[in-house]
Design a protein around this motif. Structure first.
Motif, PDB file in Angstrom:
ATOM      1  N   PHE A 132       9.577   8.582 105.304  1.00 33.56           N
ATOM      2  CA  PHE A 132       8.387   7.790 105.630  1.00 33.56           C
ATOM      3  C   PHE A 132       8.275   7.492 107.126  1.00 33.56           C
ATOM      4  O   PHE A 132       7.391   6.761 107.551  1.00 33.56           O
ATOM      5  N   VAL A 133       9.198   8.064 107.915  1.00 34.56           N
ATOM      6  CA  VAL A 133       9.221   7.787 109.351  1.00 34.56           C
ATOM      7  C   VAL A 133       8.574   8.950 110.110  1.00 34.56           C
ATOM      8  O   VAL A 133       8.901  10.113 109.869  1.00 34.56           O
ATOM      9  N   ALA A 134       7.654   8.617 111.010  1.00 30.89           N
ATOM     10  CA  ALA A 134       7.004   9.652 111.823  1.00 30.89           C
ATOM     11  C   ALA A 134       8.022  10.267 112.769  1.00 30.89           C
ATOM     12  O   ALA A 134       8.869   9.567 113.327  1.00 30.89           O
ATOM     13  N   GLU A 135       7.898  11.599 112.955  1.00 33.98           N
ATOM     14  CA  GLU A 135       8.902  12.329 113.738  1.00 33.98           C
ATOM     15  C   GLU A 135       9.173  11.718 115.115  1.00 33.98           C
ATOM     16  O   GLU A 135      10.318  11.522 115.493  1.00 33.98           O
ATOM     17  N   ARG A 136       8.105  11.414 115.839  1.00 31.28           N
ATOM     18  CA  ARG A 136       8.339  10.978 117.216  1.00 31.28           C
ATOM     19  C   ARG A 136       8.973   9.595 117.307  1.00 31.28           C
ATOM     20  O   ARG A 136       9.417   9.173 118.374  1.00 31.28           O
ATOM     21  N   PHE A 137       9.015   8.868 116.184  1.00 34.70           N
ATOM     22  CA  PHE A 137       9.626   7.530 116.212  1.00 34.70           C
ATOM     23  C   PHE A 137      10.987   7.494 115.508  1.00 34.70           C
ATOM     24  O   PHE A 137      11.515   6.433 115.233  1.00 34.70           O
ATOM     25  N   ARG A 138      11.538   8.674 115.218  1.00 38.58           N
ATOM     26  CA  ARG A 138      12.826   8.676 114.523  1.00 38.58           C
ATOM     27  C   ARG A 138      13.918   8.034 115.381  1.00 38.58           C
ATOM     28  O   ARG A 138      14.762   7.300 114.879  1.00 38.58           O
ATOM     29  N   ARG A 139      13.874   8.337 116.680  1.00 38.28           N
ATOM     30  CA  ARG A 139      14.963   7.864 117.540  1.00 38.28           C
ATOM     31  C   ARG A 139      14.521   6.936 118.653  1.00 38.28           C
ATOM     32  O   ARG A 139      15.304   6.112 119.105  1.00 38.28           O
ATOM     33  N   THR A 140      13.283   7.052 119.095  1.00 39.46           N
ATOM     34  CA  THR A 140      12.862   6.234 120.243  1.00 39.46           C
ATOM     35  C   THR A 140      11.520   5.567 119.966  1.00 39.46           C
ATOM     36  O   THR A 140      10.806   5.930 119.028  1.00 39.46           O
ATOM     37  N   GLY A 141      11.214   4.592 120.821  1.00 41.03           N
ATOM     38  CA  GLY A 141       9.903   3.955 120.777  1.00 41.03           C
ATOM     39  C   GLY A 141       9.695   3.057 119.579  1.00 41.03           C
ATOM     40  O   GLY A 141       8.567   2.696 119.254  1.00 41.03           O
ATOM     41  N   ARG A 142      10.781   2.696 118.935  1.00 36.11           N
ATOM     42  CA  ARG A 142      10.634   1.861 117.724  1.00 36.11           C
ATOM     43  C   ARG A 142      11.817   0.910 117.590  1.00 36.11           C
ATOM     44  O   ARG A 142      12.845   1.070 118.238  1.00 36.11           O
ATOM     45  N   GLU A 143      11.647  -0.100 116.737  1.00 30.39           N
ATOM     46  CA  GLU A 143      12.739  -0.983 116.341  1.00 30.39           C
ATOM     47  C   GLU A 143      12.965  -0.771 114.862  1.00 30.39           C
ATOM     48  O   GLU A 143      12.034  -0.459 114.117  1.00 30.39           O
ATOM     49  N   VAL A 144      14.206  -0.981 114.442  1.00 34.08           N
ATOM     50  CA  VAL A 144      14.499  -0.873 113.015  1.00 34.08           C
ATOM     51  C   VAL A 144      14.919  -2.251 112.511  1.00 34.08           C
ATOM     52  O   VAL A 144      15.848  -2.846 113.034  1.00 34.08           O
ATOM     53  N   PHE A 145      14.188  -2.741 111.547  1.00 31.83           N
ATOM     54  CA  PHE A 145      14.525  -4.015 110.923  1.00 31.83           C
ATOM     55  C   PHE A 145      15.125  -3.721 109.556  1.00 31.83           C
ATOM     56  O   PHE A 145      14.810  -2.716 108.934  1.00 31.83           O
ATOM     57  N   LYS A 146      15.980  -4.623 109.114  1.00 31.50           N
ATOM     58  CA  LYS A 146      16.546  -4.447 107.779  1.00 31.50           C
ATOM     59  C   LYS A 146      16.001  -5.544 106.882  1.00 31.50           C
ATOM     60  O   LYS A 146      15.999  -6.708 107.249  1.00 31.50           O
ATOM     61  N   THR A 147      15.540  -5.144 105.711  1.00 29.75           N
ATOM     62  CA  THR A 147      15.191  -6.182 104.748  1.00 29.75           C
ATOM     63  C   THR A 147      16.505  -6.827 104.321  1.00 29.75           C
ATOM     64  O   THR A 147      17.525  -6.156 104.253  1.00 29.75           O
ATOM     65  N   SER A 148      16.488  -8.111 104.078  1.00 30.63           N
ATOM     66  CA  SER A 148      17.747  -8.807 103.846  1.00 30.63           C
ATOM     67  C   SER A 148      18.246  -8.593 102.428  1.00 30.63           C
ATOM     68  O   SER A 148      17.576  -8.005 101.599  1.00 30.63           O
ATOM     69  N   GLY A 149      19.432  -9.099 102.177  1.00 27.26           N
ATOM     70  CA  GLY A 149      20.166  -8.822 100.940  1.00 27.26           C
ATOM     71  C   GLY A 149      19.361  -9.015  99.666  1.00 27.26           C
ATOM     72  O   GLY A 149      18.562  -9.917  99.542  1.00 27.26           O
ATOM     73  N   SER A 150      19.571  -8.160  98.749  1.00 22.33           N
ATOM     74  CA  SER A 150      18.902  -8.255  97.461  1.00 22.33           C
ATOM     75  C   SER A 150      19.972  -8.269  96.387  1.00 22.33           C
ATOM     76  O   SER A 150      21.109  -7.910  96.630  1.00 22.33           O
ATOM     77  N   SER A 151      19.598  -8.673  95.189  1.00 24.58           N
ATOM     78  CA  SER A 151      20.586  -8.730  94.118  1.00 24.58           C
ATOM     79  C   SER A 151      21.099  -7.333  93.802  1.00 24.58           C
ATOM     80  O   SER A 151      22.227  -7.141  93.396  1.00 24.58           O
ATOM     81  N   ALA A 152      20.274  -6.316  94.024  1.00 26.98           N
ATOM     82  CA  ALA A 152      20.713  -4.953  93.737  1.00 26.98           C
ATOM     83  C   ALA A 152      21.532  -4.386  94.904  1.00 26.98           C
ATOM     84  O   ALA A 152      22.084  -3.301  94.783  1.00 26.98           O
ATOM     85  N   GLY A 153      21.603  -5.124  96.008  1.00 27.49           N
ATOM     86  CA  GLY A 153      22.421  -4.684  97.133  1.00 27.49           C
ATOM     87  C   GLY A 153      21.806  -3.569  97.958  1.00 27.49           C
ATOM     88  O   GLY A 153      22.484  -2.941  98.760  1.00 27.49           O
ATOM     89  N   LEU A 154      20.533  -3.322  97.784  1.00 30.73           N
ATOM     90  CA  LEU A 154      19.873  -2.259  98.547  1.00 30.73           C
ATOM     91  C   LEU A 154      19.210  -2.855  99.781  1.00 30.73           C
ATOM     92  O   LEU A 154      18.322  -3.681  99.669  1.00 30.73           O
ATOM     93  N   ARG A 155      19.678  -2.429 100.922  1.00 33.27           N
ATOM     94  CA  ARG A 155      19.035  -2.883 102.162  1.00 33.27           C
ATOM     95  C   ARG A 155      18.230  -1.730 102.716  1.00 33.27           C
ATOM     96  O   ARG A 155      18.745  -0.631 102.875  1.00 33.27           O
ATOM     97  N   LYS A 156      16.958  -1.979 102.988  1.00 30.99           N
ATOM     98  CA  LYS A 156      16.081  -0.892 103.435  1.00 30.99           C
ATOM     99  C   LYS A 156      15.777  -1.047 104.913  1.00 30.99           C
ATOM    100  O   LYS A 156      15.410  -2.128 105.346  1.00 30.99           O
TER     101      LYS A 156
END
Ligand SMILES: [Zn+2]
Length: 499
Positions: free
Chosen positions: A110-134
């Motif tokens: 779901f990430v556009a090619e030109r923003f894979r490594r630069t020009g962006r910030e990556v946020f993490k959704t916080s802990g879930s009961s299923a333990g999946l952080r996106k």
């Protein structure tokens, strides 16, 4: 193209490269300010004009997705969607429905090619009961635009807090004592406008301010902002509030909820802020009533890491005006079909601003309805009402009934007033446990009986209800309090994001 569209395009265009010099930062600040000024009017536009803007943004985003986002590239035709032929937001329903599980499985799709490594910030959704952080990607241009879009709720917050809007904006740029002097000279009031944020240190809005400070002249830490971690004990927070006298406090909804129950239960009297802004999770009806009875208005915005601000309350604080030109919201049934206005269903979003990560037709995990009636405030943005517990917080009773944890809390509201903290756990369907921190520990036996009595009435005699008194209830590592825990976990999503 309107002048505001033009400025937006320029702003996005300048954010591709390295950190700018002072002149560049000033120019971007001016662009953000110009867009913010424009944003104040948008909620009041006729709905047809808002929908035309929405359609333009959908087309732009679809073209972008088609050319550079793996999940959508070369697939739009297959789903019968031509960016240039789409006629309304309803056409987005033709795209496959995605959710947190699909995102967690392979986020880079779901990430556009030109923003894979630069020009962006990556946020993490916080802990879930299923333990999946996106990981959620946001490009710098969209983040700066968010600073401007925030004007829609910023004016409401200023009005409810009794602040002059010009003072609010000016103070955002004040960082030290010297500028305080300048402010006095300019006639800007800087005292009595303190703000207290009881939020995690890595909360997304704070990360965003760092980005703003690097790319504009908006300071990372304005002089009137104070911070406390959300794990801070209530008596410490109360002491801070008494000392700082903030006009506005920001916290998670659950923190506000428990804080007002603590004040009430322990009989603590402190001068309260004019306004308490809550986000992340909910404030119960009893918490809201307690706050308002103490003279503190409560206010919320509805947001998600995946979308930014989805909706905001107006001065009436009755439902959320949807930023539908920035994020398409559909209310859908279990099969993904749209339900009529007034009917509750799943909140399905398609954020339109973000260029780094494109999520269309994304089931967020919340339930709500779109009001069939317009709001009396004059804004034409549609109103989201009856926003309620995510599907992971649905609790199954012994007789097969499903109740949201919010409904259960509302049913126990009289008893819950006698607690400081409470957590409902579904140990198994039909087997529930209240974990409680009593306001007055000596009363716990009487309180236990009251909970059991209420439980028999509300949950049915066949549902097993245990009541456990504890000294405190642990928070998640991100500092979030789980009001309800459902076991076994109901599938992989949805999650308690930092909303
Ligand atoms: Zn309104």
């Amino acid at each position: 193209m309107s002048s505001s569209d033009w400025i937006e395009t320029q702003l996005r265009g300048t954010l591709t490269g390295h950190a700018p010099g002072k002149l560049g930062r000033l120019a971007r600040t001016a662009a953000v300010a110009a867009i913010a000024r424009h944003e104040r009017a948008v909620p009041f536009w006729p709905i047809a004009r808002i929908e035309a803007l929405q359609l333009r943004r959908i087309r732009t985003l679809l073209r972008h997705a088609q050319s550079s986002v793996p999940f959508y590239r070369d697939s739009l035709q297959h789903w019968g969607l031509d960016p240039d032929r789409i006629v309304s937001a309803a056409d987005l329903a033709r795209l496959p429905m995605i959710d947190g599980a699909a995102l967690a499985e392979d986020p880079m799709r779901f990430v556009a090619e030109r923003f894979r490594r630069t020009g962006r910030e990556v946020f993490k959704t916080s802990g879930s009961s299923a333990g999946l952080r996106k990981p959620i990607f946001w490009d710098h241009g969209s983040l700066l635009l968010r600073a401007a879009r925030g004007e829609r709720d910023r004016v409401v917050i200023a009005a409810l807090a009794g602040e002059r809007w010009a003072d609010v904006i000016a103070r955002e740029f004040l960082t030290n004592e010297r500028r305080h002097t300048l402010a006095r000279w300019l006639g800007i009031r800087t005292l009595g406008h303190q703000r207290l944020l009881i939020l995690p240190a890595d909360f997304s809005s704070r990360t965003q301010r760092t980005i703003y400070s690097e790319r504009t002249v908006i300071p990372r830490k304005p002089v009137h902002y104070h911070h406390l971690p959300p794990a801070v004990p209530f008596h410490v927070a109360a002491a801070h509030i008494a000392a700082i006298r903030p006009r506005v406090v920001f916290s998670f909804g659950s923190y506000a909820d428990q804080f007002f129950h603590y004040l009430h239960g322990a009989g603590v009297k402190i001068p309260l802020p004019r306004l308490w802004v809550y986000l992340g999770d909910r404030l119960s009806a009893s918490g809201r009533d307690l706050a308002e009875s103490m003279g503190c208005a409560v206010y919320a915005v509805y947001g998600a890491m995946e979308a930014g601000t989805i909706g905001f309350q107006c001065e009436r604080r009755d439902g959320f005006h949807l930023n539908s030109d920035l994020c398409v919201v559909r209310i859908a049934d279990a099969d993904g079909n749209e339900v009529p206005p007034g009917e509750s269903g799943d909140v399905v979003i398609s954020p339109l601003d973000n260029r780094a990560m494109v999520l269309l037709n994304y089931r967020l995990g919340d339930r709500a309805a779109i009001s069939p009636e317009p709001c009396g405030c004059g804004r034409s943005l549609p109103l989201l009402v009856r926003l309620e517990g995510r599907r992971s917080e649905i609790i199954r009773l012994a007789d097969g009934r499903d109740l949201s944890s919010l409904a259960i809390e509302a049913s126990f509201s009289a008893e819950l007033r006698r607690t400081i903290q409470a957590q409902i756990e579904q140990e198994a369907p039909g087997r529930l446990r209240w974990r409680l921190v009593a306001s007055v520990p000596a009363d716990s036996e009487a309180l236990r009986e009251a909970f059991i009595r209420r439980g028999r009435h509300v949950l049915g005699a066949a549902t097993t209800l245990e009541v456990e008194f504890v000294e405190h209830i642990a928070r998640t590592p991100a500092g979030k309090f789980m009001r309800s825990v459902v076991r076994p976990p109901v599938g992989p999503g949805p999650f308690s994001d930092a909303r």
